[in-house]
Motif scaffolding. Structure first.
Motif, PDB file in Angstrom:
ATOM      1  N   LEU A 262       0.820  -1.202   0.000  1.00 20.14           N
ATOM      2  CA  LEU A 262       0.000   0.000   0.000  1.00 20.14           C
ATOM      3  C   LEU A 262       0.856   1.255   0.000  1.00 20.14           C
TER       4      LEU A 262
ATOM      5  N   ASP B  48      -0.206   5.537   0.494  1.00 22.91           N
ATOM      6  CA  ASP B  48      -1.114   6.681   0.505  1.00 22.91           C
ATOM      7  C   ASP B  48      -0.305   7.899   0.103  1.00 22.91           C
TER       8      ASP B  48
ATOM      9  N   ARG C  67      -4.427  10.047  -2.112  1.00 19.75           N
ATOM     10  CA  ARG C  67      -4.717   9.013  -3.103  1.00 19.75           C
ATOM     11  C   ARG C  67      -4.262   7.661  -2.540  1.00 19.75           C
ATOM     12  N   PRO C  68      -5.191   6.809  -2.095  1.00 18.38           N
ATOM     13  CA  PRO C  68      -4.805   5.492  -1.580  1.00 18.38           C
ATOM     14  C   PRO C  68      -4.547   4.522  -2.729  1.00 18.38           C
TER      15      PRO C  68
ATOM     16  N   TYR D 208      -6.467   2.099  -7.363  1.00 21.74           N
ATOM     17  CA  TYR D 208      -6.824   2.950  -6.240  1.00 21.74           C
ATOM     18  C   TYR D 208      -7.560   2.091  -5.223  1.00 21.74           C
ATOM     19  N   ASN D 209      -7.171   2.227  -3.981  1.00 19.65           N
ATOM     20  CA  ASN D 209      -7.659   1.368  -2.902  1.00 19.65           C
ATOM     21  C   ASN D 209      -9.002   1.876  -2.384  1.00 19.65           C
ATOM     22  N   LEU D 210      -9.970   1.988  -3.318  1.00 25.32           N
ATOM     23  CA  LEU D 210     -11.285   2.537  -3.009  1.00 25.32           C
ATOM     24  C   LEU D 210     -12.366   1.708  -3.677  1.00 25.32           C
ATOM     25  N   CYS D 211     -13.417   1.414  -2.953  1.00 32.12           N
ATOM     26  CA  CYS D 211     -14.555   0.705  -3.524  1.00 32.12           C
ATOM     27  C   CYS D 211     -15.300   1.623  -4.487  1.00 32.12           C
TER      28      CYS D 211
ATOM     29  N   ALA E 243     -15.350   3.525   0.051  1.00 29.72           N
ATOM     30  CA  ALA E 243     -14.709   3.022   1.261  1.00 29.72           C
ATOM     31  C   ALA E 243     -13.333   2.439   0.943  1.00 29.72           C
ATOM     32  N   ARG E 244     -12.405   2.612   1.877  1.00 30.46           N
ATOM     33  CA  ARG E 244     -11.084   2.006   1.735  1.00 30.46           C
ATOM     34  C   ARG E 244     -11.237   0.497   1.770  1.00 30.46           C
TER      35      ARG E 244
ATOM     36  N   ASP F  13      -6.295  -2.667   4.278  1.00 27.84           N
ATOM     37  CA  ASP F  13      -5.608  -1.933   5.338  1.00 27.84           C
ATOM     38  C   ASP F  13      -4.222  -2.460   5.671  1.00 27.84           C
TER      39      ASP F  13
ATOM     40  N   CYS G 101     -15.014  -5.409  -0.006  1.00 25.96           N
ATOM     41  CA  CYS G 101     -15.170  -4.132   0.684  1.00 25.96           C
ATOM     42  C   CYS G 101     -15.766  -4.358   2.077  1.00 25.96           C
TER      43      CYS G 101
END
Length: 399
Positions: free
Chosen positions: A63, A65, A69-70, A85-88, A93-94, A97, A114
């Motif tokens: 990972l 960040d 921008r994750p 991108y670590n987004l649903c 949602a992230r 982790d 998710c």
């Protein structure tokens, strides 16, 4: 000529008056300028996430960040490396982790689920399942896969870029491709976990210190003793390059002399690189320290106008020789001192930039990297040419 006359002559010397100067102090603390740096300098730049050998099996991930921008880099079922991108795609949602350390983990059962509404994606980023799918009339799953930043694998290191455009990493590093080919970088393995070092300074303060050669002899006595006057700098279009040939000189300090004494021959390196320490600063905020026995990357991640997170990881070729392990430890000891010295220096500089009274000083012909970095930033954000922050409607804010 007495000292007073010499000083007066220098003050009226037309050559001295035309010397390039560093950036104005306000750009190291101004919030609007900082936001523009995100947009025009940092998001369009390459950022390293990991090495491909950090994620050897399908489902392994790392990972990063970066400026909100994750990003996740993971190994797919087909063995390919993917960046997302670590987004649903449902409610942002992230997704992942990490397994306790916040930067590495493994996707079990070959999917990303998710934690908010259980939308599920395969390791290629495709949306493969969602609860109550029938309630989403007309939903095309193919349109809702994970979003991707631009990605490039260079010498085994995985880079991402959030805004496209500009040269590739390979193109940026092309002038040193032949030299770096000796280091077998695609084969290196991580020697430790990621280290995160927060610093209460602007990111440019750290970057410029990294590319500043004049302070080595003044503030780093041990490093200067190791280099013995061999420290050299060159400013490329996209990369600043610094190097030194280290030796067991009296001024090198105990750890430096021990390092030179124990470092074994690296059979993959030619004679000229056996004792060479090299530093590469990729515009704008990414550095690689290349030593005979290992390579480290160091990333200056802005957290605000006056806060930066330094992210670094060491890598090396598998080598169980006692001498190599000891050399790596002694390298760490030398650089631990250098880092402590640099922390004091950058905090002194930042305090001066924040004082409200500093005017940019002249840059000598020896400060080629600082000149190049300042020119590059002024090109991206013309407001940096102004001694004070321009009015909000001033065209100087626009390139």
């Amino acid at each position: 000529m007495d000292a007073q006359h010499a000083s007066d002559d220098a003050a009226t010397d037309p050559v001295a008056e035309t010397l390039p100067r560093g950036l104005p102090a306000w750009v190291y603390r101004d919030e609007r300028f900082h936001r523009l740096e995100h947009e025009r300098v940092l998001l369009p730049s390459w950022q390293v996430v990991c090495h491909v050998n950090d994620i050897p099996t399908p489902g392994d991930y790392r990972l990063l960040d970066f400026l909100a921008r994750p990003i996740v880099v993971l190994r797919g079922d087909d063995g390919q490396v993917n960046a997302f991108y670590n987004l649903c795609r449902h409610r942002a949602a992230r997704l992942l982790d990490g397994d306790g350390d916040g930067w590495s983990g493994r996707c079990e059962r070959g999917r990303i689920v998710c934690p908010y509404h259980a939308w599920s994606y395969d390791l290629d980023g495709r949306l493969i399942a969602l609860p109550r799918a029938g309630a989403y009339t007309g939903l095309r799953r193919a349109d809702h896969g994970l979003l991707r930043p631009e990605m490039e694998i260079w010498q085994g290191f995985v880079f991402v870029r959030c805004e496209p455009g500009g040269p590739s990493v390979a193109e940026m590093m092309a002038p040193w491709a032949d030299t770096l080919s000796h280091y077998r970088l695609p084969e290196v393995q991580a020697l430790g976990r990621v280290t995160l070092r927060p610093r209460p300074v602007n990111w440019k303060t750290i970057v410029e210190n990294y590319a500043d050669g004049l302070h080595i002899a003044v503030a780093h006595r041990g490093l200067s003793g190791l280099a013995g006057g061999s420290y050299r700098l060159e400013a490329g279009e996209h990369v600043m390059h610094m190097r030194a040939d280290v030796g067991a000189r009296a001024a090198a300090g105990a750890s430096g002399r021990a390092y030179c004494g124990v470092l074994p021959t690296q059979d993959h390196l030619p004679p000229a690189l056996q004792r060479r320490w090299q530093y590469f600063l990729l515009w704008p905020n990414l550095a690689f320290d290349v030593y005979p026995e290992q390579i480290d990357f160091m990333q200056m991640i802005p957290l605000g106008p006056g806060r930066t997170l330094i992210r670094e990881v060491p890598y090396g070729l598998p080598d169980e020789r006692r001498e190599t392990r000891l050399a790596r430890y002694l390298n760490w000891r030398v650089n631990r001192v250098v880092n402590a010295e640099d922390r004091d220096l950058i905090e002194r500089v930042q305090a001066g930039m924040d004082s409200g009274v500093f005017e940019p000083g002249p840059l000598s012909e020896d400060e080629v990297c600082l000149r190049a970095l300042a020119d590059r930033l002024r090109e991206a954000i013309p407001a940096a040419r102004e001694p004070r922050p321009p009015w909000p409607t001033d065209p100087a804010w626009n390139p």
